[in-house]
Design a protein around this motif. Structure first.
Motif, PDB file in Angstrom:
ATOM      1  N   ASP A  96       0.819  -1.225   0.000  1.00  0.00           N
ATOM      2  CA  ASP A  96       0.000   0.000   0.000  1.00  0.00           C
ATOM      3  C   ASP A  96       0.846   1.265   0.000  1.00  0.00           C
ATOM      4  OD1 ASP A  96      -2.150  -1.680   0.183  1.00  0.00           O
ATOM      5  OD2 ASP A  96      -2.867  -0.964   2.122  1.00  0.00           O
ATOM      6  N   ARG A  97       1.914   1.255   0.809  1.00  0.00           N
ATOM      7  CA  ARG A  97       2.640   2.513   1.015  1.00  0.00           C
ATOM      8  C   ARG A  97       3.950   2.600   0.255  1.00  0.00           C
ATOM      9  NH1 ARG A  97       2.722   3.129   7.227  1.00  0.00           N
ATOM     10  NH2 ARG A  97       0.632   2.459   7.770  1.00  0.00           N
ATOM     11  N   VAL A  98       4.658   1.488   0.151  1.00  0.00           N
ATOM     12  CA  VAL A  98       5.995   1.545  -0.432  1.00  0.00           C
ATOM     13  C   VAL A  98       5.940   1.314  -1.945  1.00  0.00           C
ATOM     14  CG1 VAL A  98       8.350   0.666  -0.270  1.00  0.00           C
ATOM     15  CG2 VAL A  98       6.918   0.730   1.773  1.00  0.00           C
ATOM     16  N   VAL A  99       5.393   0.164  -2.340  1.00  0.00           N
ATOM     17  CA  VAL A  99       5.310  -0.162  -3.775  1.00  0.00           C
ATOM     18  C   VAL A  99       4.484   0.896  -4.512  1.00  0.00           C
ATOM     19  CG1 VAL A  99       4.263  -1.809  -5.379  1.00  0.00           C
ATOM     20  CG2 VAL A  99       5.672  -2.631  -3.519  1.00  0.00           C
ATOM     21  N   GLY A 100       3.411   1.331  -3.867  1.00  0.00           N
ATOM     22  CA  GLY A 100       2.543   2.339  -4.492  1.00  0.00           C
ATOM     23  C   GLY A 100       3.303   3.590  -4.869  1.00  0.00           C
ATOM     24  N   GLU A 101       4.259   3.976  -4.039  1.00  0.00           N
ATOM     25  CA  GLU A 101       4.995   5.237  -4.277  1.00  0.00           C
ATOM     26  C   GLU A 101       5.782   5.217  -5.585  1.00  0.00           C
ATOM     27  OE1 GLU A 101       4.953   8.178  -2.670  1.00  0.00           O
ATOM     28  OE2 GLU A 101       3.362   7.278  -1.449  1.00  0.00           O
ATOM     29  N   GLY A 102       6.528   4.136  -5.808  1.00  0.00           N
ATOM     30  CA  GLY A 102       7.335   4.056  -7.034  1.00  0.00           C
ATOM     31  C   GLY A 102       6.473   3.940  -8.279  1.00  0.00           C
ATOM     32  N   LEU A 103       5.492   3.047  -8.201  1.00  0.00           N
ATOM     33  CA  LEU A 103       4.635   2.809  -9.367  1.00  0.00           C
ATOM     34  C   LEU A 103       3.852   4.047  -9.769  1.00  0.00           C
ATOM     35  CD1 LEU A 103       2.692  -0.573  -9.203  1.00  0.00           C
ATOM     36  CD2 LEU A 103       4.241   0.270 -10.966  1.00  0.00           C
ATOM     37  N   ARG A 104       3.458   4.814  -8.757  1.00  0.00           N
ATOM     38  CA  ARG A 104       2.654   6.018  -9.014  1.00  0.00           C
ATOM     39  C   ARG A 104       3.352   6.971  -9.990  1.00  0.00           C
ATOM     40  NH1 ARG A 104       1.251   7.386  -3.502  1.00  0.00           N
ATOM     41  NH2 ARG A 104       0.052   5.483  -3.711  1.00  0.00           N
ATOM     42  N   GLU A 105       4.685   7.077  -9.855  1.00  0.00           N
ATOM     43  CA  GLU A 105       5.452   7.971 -10.750  1.00  0.00           C
ATOM     44  C   GLU A 105       5.230   7.577 -12.212  1.00  0.00           C
ATOM     45  OE1 GLU A 105       7.716  10.543  -9.812  1.00  0.00           O
ATOM     46  OE2 GLU A 105       6.723  10.260  -7.886  1.00  0.00           O
ATOM     47  N   VAL A 106       5.236   6.271 -12.456  1.00  0.00           N
ATOM     48  CA  VAL A 106       5.063   5.771 -13.823  1.00  0.00           C
ATOM     49  C   VAL A 106       3.605   5.931 -14.262  1.00  0.00           C
ATOM     50  CG1 VAL A 106       5.228   3.728 -15.299  1.00  0.00           C
ATOM     51  CG2 VAL A 106       6.909   4.067 -13.467  1.00  0.00           C
ATOM     52  N   VAL A 107       2.699   5.464 -13.404  1.00  0.00           N
ATOM     53  CA  VAL A 107       1.279   5.422 -13.788  1.00  0.00           C
ATOM     54  C   VAL A 107       0.720   6.837 -13.964  1.00  0.00           C
ATOM     55  CG1 VAL A 107      -1.031   4.717 -13.024  1.00  0.00           C
ATOM     56  CG2 VAL A 107       0.918   3.172 -12.703  1.00  0.00           C
ATOM     57  N   PHE A 108       0.982   7.697 -13.013  1.00  0.00           N
ATOM     58  CA  PHE A 108       0.409   9.056 -13.101  1.00  0.00           C
ATOM     59  C   PHE A 108       0.946   9.788 -14.325  1.00  0.00           C
ATOM     60  CE2 PHE A 108      -1.051   9.967  -8.442  1.00  0.00           C
ATOM     61  CZ  PHE A 108      -1.846   8.832  -8.487  1.00  0.00           C
ATOM     62  N   GLU A 109       2.247   9.629 -14.572  1.00  0.00           N
ATOM     63  CA  GLU A 109       2.846  10.332 -15.708  1.00  0.00           C
ATOM     64  C   GLU A 109       2.246   9.830 -17.029  1.00  0.00           C
ATOM     65  OE1 GLU A 109       4.783  12.895 -15.290  1.00  0.00           O
ATOM     66  OE2 GLU A 109       5.110  13.219 -17.428  1.00  0.00           O
ATOM     67  N   LYS A 110       2.140   8.523 -17.171  1.00  0.00           N
ATOM     68  CA  LYS A 110       1.654   7.966 -18.445  1.00  0.00           C
ATOM     69  C   LYS A 110       0.154   8.195 -18.610  1.00  0.00           C
ATOM     70  CE  LYS A 110       5.174   4.472 -19.338  1.00  0.00           C
ATOM     71  NZ  LYS A 110       5.460   3.059 -19.614  1.00  0.00           N
ATOM     72  N   ARG A 111      -0.564   8.176 -17.489  1.00  0.00           N
ATOM     73  CA  ARG A 111      -2.021   8.281 -17.578  1.00  0.00           C
ATOM     74  C   ARG A 111      -2.487   9.717 -17.803  1.00  0.00           C
ATOM     75  NH1 ARG A 111      -4.977   5.242 -12.778  1.00  0.00           N
ATOM     76  NH2 ARG A 111      -4.306   7.056 -11.640  1.00  0.00           N
ATOM     77  N   SER A 112      -1.684  10.661 -17.342  1.00  0.00           N
ATOM     78  CA  SER A 112      -2.175  12.043 -17.322  1.00  0.00           C
ATOM     79  C   SER A 112      -1.827  12.845 -18.576  1.00  0.00           C
ATOM     80  CB  SER A 112      -1.626  12.766 -16.086  1.00  0.00           C
ATOM     81  OG  SER A 112      -0.222  12.849 -16.207  1.00  0.00           O
ATOM     82  N   LYS A 113      -0.947  12.292 -19.447  1.00  0.00           N
ATOM     83  CA  LYS A 113      -0.469  13.103 -20.580  1.00  0.00           C
ATOM     84  C   LYS A 113      -0.385  12.277 -21.852  1.00  0.00           C
ATOM     85  CE  LYS A 113       2.751  15.569 -17.598  1.00  0.00           C
ATOM     86  NZ  LYS A 113       4.162  15.553 -17.218  1.00  0.00           N
ATOM     87  N   PRO A 114      -0.448  12.936 -23.015  1.00  0.00           N
ATOM     88  CA  PRO A 114      -0.140  12.213 -24.257  1.00  0.00           C
ATOM     89  C   PRO A 114       1.335  11.810 -24.260  1.00  0.00           C
ATOM     90  CG  PRO A 114      -0.709  14.530 -24.702  1.00  0.00           C
ATOM     91  CD  PRO A 114      -0.828  14.339 -23.224  1.00  0.00           C
ATOM     92  N   GLN A 115       1.638  10.731 -24.976  1.00  0.00           N
ATOM     93  CA  GLN A 115       2.976  10.136 -24.902  1.00  0.00           C
ATOM     94  C   GLN A 115       4.090  11.127 -25.239  1.00  0.00           C
ATOM     95  OE1 GLN A 115       3.195   6.326 -26.765  1.00  0.00           O
ATOM     96  NE2 GLN A 115       5.346   6.041 -26.325  1.00  0.00           N
ATOM     97  N   ASP A 116       3.845  12.026 -26.184  1.00  0.00           N
ATOM     98  CA  ASP A 116       4.926  12.938 -26.574  1.00  0.00           C
ATOM     99  C   ASP A 116       5.228  13.989 -25.496  1.00  0.00           C
ATOM    100  OD1 ASP A 116       2.623  14.347 -26.902  1.00  0.00           O
ATOM    101  OD2 ASP A 116       3.060  15.076 -28.928  1.00  0.00           O
ATOM    102  N   GLN A 117       4.402  14.010 -24.443  1.00  0.00           N
ATOM    103  CA  GLN A 117       4.680  14.965 -23.353  1.00  0.00           C
ATOM    104  C   GLN A 117       5.148  14.280 -22.067  1.00  0.00           C
ATOM    105  OE1 GLN A 117       1.231  17.504 -22.802  1.00  0.00           O
ATOM    106  NE2 GLN A 117       1.048  17.759 -25.019  1.00  0.00           N
ATOM    107  N   TRP A 118       5.344  12.980 -22.127  1.00  0.00           N
ATOM    108  CA  TRP A 118       5.770  12.269 -20.913  1.00  0.00           C
ATOM    109  C   TRP A 118       7.114  12.796 -20.418  1.00  0.00           C
ATOM    110  CZ3 TRP A 118       4.875   6.433 -22.522  1.00  0.00           C
ATOM    111  CH2 TRP A 118       3.483   6.173 -22.516  1.00  0.00           C
TER     112      TRP A 118
END
Ligand SMILES: N[C@@H](CCC(=O)N[C@@H](CS)C(=O)NCC(=O)O)C(=O)O
Length: 199
Positions: A96-118
Motif C-alpha cells: 500500500d505505502r511503499v510499492v505504491g509510491e514508485g509505481l505512481r510515478e510511472v502510472v500518473f505520468e503515463k495516464r495524465s499526458k499524451p505520450q509525446d509529453q511524458w
C-alpha cells in the motif's frame, strides 16, 4: 455490506479480491455515483475509496476493511499466529505505502499526458524504484507458492499492483522469475478474475 468502489483503484481491487476469496457478498456502488459520493463524503475523512459500509459502520481504509472482512469471513487471509499476522500486515503495508509510491510515478505520468509529453526522467525514476521493490519481493517470496505459504492478504494487496504495472508497461519480467511465476499462477484464480477491473 456495501463497497464504495473505484473500478481501477488497486486498493478497491484488493478489497474485492478479499471478499471474493472469503465468499462474502458485497454490493458494489461506484464512488462516482451520487450515492457513492454521498457515502464517501459521510464516512471518509480523506475523501478516498474504498469505503466499506456495514450498517452504521463506515470503514475508510482498505487495510482495515480487509481485516474486518477476514474477521467476518473466517480469518483465512491474515493468518493465525502472531508472527504470521505481523508478516501479513507488513506485506500489506509494503504494497500500500511503499510499492505504491514508485509505481505512481510511472502510472500518473503515463495516464495524465499524451505520450509525446511524458517526463521520461520521472518515468525512469519510478521504474527504478519499482524494480528495486521487485527485488525485495522476490527475496521475500523465495521458493514459496504464496508469500505466507497459503493465499493471504499479501496476494490480495500485491496482485493489483502487478497488474497495474503490466498495464503501464513495467510488468514483472524474466529478471524476477519467482515473482513472474507467482503472478502467472494467480492470473486465473476465481477471486481475481471475478473482481478484475472492467475498464
Ligand atoms: N490509504 C487509502 C488509500 C485509498 C486511495 O488513495 N484511493 C484513491 C483511489 S486509488 C482515491 O480515492 N483518491 C481520491 C480520488 O480519486 O478522488 C486506502 O488504503 O484505502
Amino acid at each position: 455490506m456495501l463497497l464504495l468502489d473505484k473500478d481501477d483503484c488497486p486498493f478497491c481491487w484488493k478489497v474485492r479480491i478479499a471478499a471474493a476469496e472469503l465468499g462474502l457478498a458485497l454490493e458494489i456502488v461506484a464512488a462516482s455515483s451520487e450515492e457513492g459520493k454521498a457515502g464517501v463524503a459521510r464516512h471518509s475523512p480523506q475523501g478516498t475509496a474504498p469505503v466499506l459500509v456495514d450498517g452504521d459502520l463506515g470503514i475508510w481504509e482498505s487495510a482495515v476493511i480487509v481485516e474486518y472482512l477476514d474477521d467476518r469471513g473466517g480469518g483465512r487471509l491474515v493468518g493465525g499466529d502472531a508472527e504470521t499476522r505481523a508478516r501479513a500486515r507488513l506485506l500489506q503495508v509494503f504494497s500500500d505505502r511503499v510499492v505504491g509510491e514508485g509505481l505512481r510515478e510511472v502510472v500518473f505520468e503515463k495516464r495524465s499526458k499524451p505520450q509525446d509529453q511524458w517526463d521520461l526522467e520521472r518515468i525512469a525514476r519510478g521504474e527504478k524504484t519499482w524494480r528495486g521493490h521487485l527485488g525485495w519481493l522476490e527475496a521475500a517470496l523465495g521458493e514459496a507458492e504464496f508469500f505466507l505459504g497459503d493465499f493471504s492478504v499479501a496476494e490480495c494487496a500485491l496482485y493489483p499492483r502487478f497488474a497495474l504495472a503490466g498495464k503501464f508497461g513495467v510488468g514483472v519480467d524474466e529478471r524476477h522469475p519467482k515473482l513472474r511465476s507467482w503472478f502467472g499462477r494467480l492470473h486465473d484464480r476465481p477471486s481475481i478474475t471475478a473482481s478484475r477491473p472492467k475498464g
